[in-house]
Design an enzyme around this catalytic site. Structure first.
Site, PDB file in Angstrom:
ATOM      1  N   CYS A  75       0.829  -1.197   0.000  1.00  0.00           N
ATOM      2  CA  CYS A  75       0.000   0.000   0.000  1.00  0.00           C
ATOM      3  C   CYS A  75       0.871   1.259   0.000  1.00  0.00           C
ATOM      4  O   CYS A  75       1.699   1.445   0.906  1.00  0.00           O
ATOM      5  CB  CYS A  75      -0.917   0.014   1.218  1.00  0.00           C
ATOM      6  SG  CYS A  75      -1.868   1.546   1.382  1.00  0.00           S
ATOM      7  N   HIS A 192      -8.598   7.202   2.949  1.00  0.00           N
ATOM      8  CA  HIS A 192      -8.088   8.440   2.371  1.00  0.00           C
ATOM      9  C   HIS A 192      -9.184   9.151   1.607  1.00  0.00           C
ATOM     10  O   HIS A 192     -10.209   8.568   1.257  1.00  0.00           O
ATOM     11  CB  HIS A 192      -6.912   8.153   1.431  1.00  0.00           C
ATOM     12  CG  HIS A 192      -7.306   7.546   0.111  1.00  0.00           C
ATOM     13  ND1 HIS A 192      -7.732   6.242  -0.017  1.00  0.00           N
ATOM     14  CD2 HIS A 192      -7.380   8.087  -1.141  1.00  0.00           C
ATOM     15  CE1 HIS A 192      -8.026   5.990  -1.275  1.00  0.00           C
ATOM     16  NE2 HIS A 192      -7.829   7.090  -1.982  1.00  0.00           N
ATOM     17  N   GLN A 194      -9.615  12.838  -1.228  1.00  0.00           N
ATOM     18  CA  GLN A 194      -8.897  13.600  -2.236  1.00  0.00           C
ATOM     19  C   GLN A 194      -9.370  15.052  -2.226  1.00  0.00           C
ATOM     20  O   GLN A 194     -10.430  15.362  -1.684  1.00  0.00           O
ATOM     21  CB  GLN A 194      -9.119  13.000  -3.630  1.00  0.00           C
ATOM     22  CG  GLN A 194      -8.617  11.577  -3.779  1.00  0.00           C
ATOM     23  CD  GLN A 194      -8.773  11.056  -5.198  1.00  0.00           C
ATOM     24  OE1 GLN A 194      -8.154  11.564  -6.125  1.00  0.00           O
ATOM     25  NE2 GLN A 194      -9.617  10.050  -5.370  1.00  0.00           N
TER      26      GLN A 194
END
Length: 366
Positions: A75, A192, A194
């Site tokens: 990752c 996560h 963006q």
């Protein structure tokens, strides 16, 4: 200790920037260097203007080679340590890290000799910014279950990056969002989000601005403020009604699960939030994510998109109003809401879920 106003800034091996945001009360040095040998960044994205719809389409062929569902051991969003290949995060641990995307749809500077048919109004370099925001160094974490202090750090990071990106003269709109789940199209499972800084005002925002302008000309009031007031008064689709924020299922919801979260004050963007609004946001944001995760019995993590609608940087800011759109494409366990012929070809939406029933279910899940 860093803060939303002054994160720790470092540079990755290929020149991209990374920003570390630490939880309150924590001190980290963030001195680890990125030792990788990386290829030159591809900044060849182009924007083509669709004269049939008046929309810009970005062509970014280099994104075909981006990392796709790597193993946990590979990752790129996990911290770097002695047991793994160096990642996008040089530090051995972090709270929140934001870095410039290695495979951006928009780039801060065009690549010399970028392919294209010209730089006219119908074809130009795709200038802007694309950033990746890692919410935790824990690969298996969920935003809904992070400590409240971490959620405060995330809110601060959204605000900080919105402020800085909005200062770029090529940027017209900043979009903070999270995609969760392979069903959504996520290619990295690490928790996560963006941040896109577009060089134009997006089609969805332009449509809302058009409606807001018509409403203001007719009534002299804010459209989104009137929608919020109506939902709070009606109550049948209301999920949360706090001191500074309210959440509701929109009356014309498009998705099987859809929630709008809006502040009570008329404010254009995340940086406009005061301290009390930021604190309540950190609490209610996680509360809504947990409700969505519990919506379908037997499913622990429902795929979702959490999308912040902020005012454009330069135009029509008085017509805009900050709000979150949180939605899932899961219409039942094992069944997805596909954008089939009516939605994809004609933009004519059909929703199988009744908004009032969805709101009632979400209210149950306290």
């Amino acid at each position: 200790m860093t803060s939303e106003r002054n994160p720790t800034r470092r540079t990755l091996a290929d020149g991209r920037q990374i920003f570390y945001f630490d939880d309150a009360g924590r001190t980290r040095d963030h001195t680890a260097r990125d030792t990788r040998e990386l290829p030159t960044l591809d900044h060849s994205s182009r924007m083509r203007y669709d004269v049939l719809t008046g929309e810009w389409i970005t062509v970014a062929s280099h994104r075909m080679t981006r990392t796709h569902l790597p193993s946990t051991a590979e990752c790129p969003l996990c911290p770097t340590n002695e047991t793994r290949t160096p990642t996008e995060i040089p530090d051995a641990d972090y709270d929140v890290a934001v870095f410039e995307n290695r495979f951006p749809s928009f780039a801060s500077s065009p690549q010399d000799g970028a392919p294209g048919t010209g730089d006219g109004p119908g074809d130009r370099p795709a200038l802007g910014h694309c950033e990746v925001m890692c919410f935790s160094s824990d690969h298996t974490a969920s935003v809904a279950e992070l400590p409240l202090e971490r959620m405060r750090t995330i809110v601060g990071a959204w605000i900080s990056r919105t402020e800085e990106l909005s200062a770029d003269p090529v940027v017209e709109q900043v979009f903070c969002f999270e995609n969760r789940g392979e069903e959504i199209g996520v290619t990295l499972t690490h928790p996560h989000g963006q941040i896109y800084a577009y060089p134009y005002v997006t089609p969805r925002t332009r449509s809302m601005l058009t409606q807001a302008d018509k409403h203001f000309e007719r009534t002299g009031r804010s459209l989104l403020a009137d929608v919020l007031a109506s939902e709070r008064e009606d109550g049948t689709r209301l999920i949360y009604d706090g001191d500074h924020w309210s959440a509701y299922v929109p009356i014309a919801a498009r998705w099987p699960i859809e929630i709008h979260l809006a502040p009570h004050r008329d404010i254009p963007d995340l940086p406009s939030l005061n301290d009390e609004e930021r604190e309540e946001l950190a609490v209610v944001y996680q509360d809504l994510l947990r409700r969505v995760d519990r919506f379908y019995p037997g499913i622990d993590r429902v795929p979702y998109i959490a999308a912040w609608h902020q005012a454009p940087v330069r135009i029509d800011r008085p017509l805009s109003r900050l709000h979150l759109q949180l939605f899932s494409i899961l219409r039942a366990p094992g069944k997805l809401k596909y954008l089939a012929g009516s939605e994809s070809a004609m933009g004519a939406w059909v929703n199988d879920a009744i908004p009032e029933a969805v709101a009632a279910r979400l209210r149950e899940l306290k």
